[in-house]
Motif scaffolding. Structure first.
Motif, PDB file in Angstrom:
ATOM      1  N   ARG A 147       0.837  -1.206   0.000  1.00 53.38           N
ATOM      2  CA  ARG A 147       0.000   0.000   0.000  1.00 53.38           C
ATOM      3  C   ARG A 147       0.876   1.261   0.000  1.00 53.38           C
ATOM      4  N   LEU A 148       1.935   1.250   0.827  1.00 54.65           N
ATOM      5  CA  LEU A 148       2.795   2.426   0.919  1.00 54.65           C
ATOM      6  C   LEU A 148       3.693   2.581  -0.306  1.00 54.65           C
ATOM      7  N   ALA A 149       4.085   1.487  -0.925  1.00 56.28           N
ATOM      8  CA  ALA A 149       4.863   1.571  -2.174  1.00 56.28           C
ATOM      9  C   ALA A 149       4.022   2.257  -3.253  1.00 56.28           C
ATOM     10  N   LYS A 150       2.755   1.895  -3.345  1.00 59.40           N
ATOM     11  CA  LYS A 150       1.870   2.561  -4.310  1.00 59.40           C
ATOM     12  C   LYS A 150       1.774   4.047  -4.000  1.00 59.40           C
ATOM     13  N   ARG A 151       1.697   4.385  -2.721  1.00 54.92           N
ATOM     14  CA  ARG A 151       1.623   5.790  -2.307  1.00 54.92           C
ATOM     15  C   ARG A 151       2.915   6.531  -2.675  1.00 54.92           C
ATOM     16  N   GLN A 152       4.074   5.878  -2.502  1.00 58.36           N
ATOM     17  CA  GLN A 152       5.343   6.512  -2.868  1.00 58.36           C
ATOM     18  C   GLN A 152       5.389   6.806  -4.373  1.00 58.36           C
ATOM     19  N   LEU A 153       4.892   5.862  -5.170  1.00 56.54           N
ATOM     20  CA  LEU A 153       4.866   6.060  -6.616  1.00 56.54           C
ATOM     21  C   LEU A 153       3.948   7.220  -6.996  1.00 56.54           C
ATOM     22  N   GLU A 154       2.772   7.248  -6.378  1.00 59.88           N
ATOM     23  CA  GLU A 154       1.774   8.265  -6.724  1.00 59.88           C
ATOM     24  C   GLU A 154       2.088   9.629  -6.124  1.00 59.88           C
ATOM     25  N   VAL A 155       2.381   9.693  -4.844  1.00 62.91           N
ATOM     26  CA  VAL A 155       2.523  10.964  -4.137  1.00 62.91           C
ATOM     27  C   VAL A 155       3.911  11.576  -4.311  1.00 62.91           C
ATOM     28  N   LEU A 156       4.953  10.752  -4.248  1.00 61.11           N
ATOM     29  CA  LEU A 156       6.315  11.266  -4.340  1.00 61.11           C
ATOM     30  C   LEU A 156       6.846  11.271  -5.769  1.00 61.11           C
ATOM     31  N   GLY A 157       6.128  10.632  -6.678  1.00 56.39           N
ATOM     32  CA  GLY A 157       6.589  10.563  -8.057  1.00 56.39           C
ATOM     33  C   GLY A 157       7.779   9.643  -8.239  1.00 56.39           C
ATOM     34  N   ALA A 158       7.909   8.639  -7.378  1.00 57.96           N
ATOM     35  CA  ALA A 158       9.008   7.682  -7.499  1.00 57.96           C
ATOM     36  C   ALA A 158       8.871   6.908  -8.807  1.00 57.96           C
TER      37      ALA A 158
END
Length: 149
Positions: free
Chosen positions: A74-85
């Motif tokens: 869940r947090l990896a998806k958030r890092q991709l979406e929110v942080l632009g990783a």
């Protein structure tokens, strides 16, 4: 998680879970707590830990391991979406020889940024090279059989 949660009074991460040591919490649920790593390999590097103390991968309950994996996802998806990783590494270290430094099971969720050394300081710890097929096969057979050293 019903009932009392097992904690180790000498454990840094147990103290963070209990709130007696400050941290930047990112997420928490019934079984897990996630917080920012204070020695980050990249911008947004965080840790997912079970609320209940478990020394490492060999000690954690299947239920807590599953909960940690789902939280990491869940947090990896958030890092991709929110942080632009551009990608995410998921890392667990079990034992001192594998670079474990805090002996409370944890997953590192490390966002990756292509060509941005300012935001991403993680490098490969080994150079992948072809292995010896006989050694690979022998190790595989031992693992299939469950044989010890």
């Amino acid at each position: 998680m019903p009932g009392e949660i097992h904690r180790d009074d000498s454990c840094l991460f147990c103290a963070i879970v209990a709130g007696t040591i400050p941290s930047t919490r990112v997420d928490e649920d019934e079984r897990t707590v996630s917080f920012m790593d204070i020695n980050p390999a990249s911008d947004g590097h965080l840790l997912v830990v079970p609320r209940a103390h478990a020394v490492d991968l060999t000690d954690i309950t299947p239920e807590d391991l599953g909960a940690c994996a789902l939280t990491a996802q869940r947090l990896a998806k958030r890092q991709l979406e929110v942080l632009g990783a551009d990608g995410v590494n998921l890392l667990n270290c079990t034992g001192e020889a594998a670079w474990q430094s805090v002996f409370h099971f944890h997953l590192h969720v490390v966002p990756r940024y292509v060509d941005d050394p300012e935001r991403d300081r993680l490098t490969l710890p080994w150079t992948p090279t072809a292995g010896d097929p006989d050694r690979i096969g022998a190790a595989g057979r031992r693992l299939q059989d469950g044989a010890g050293r």
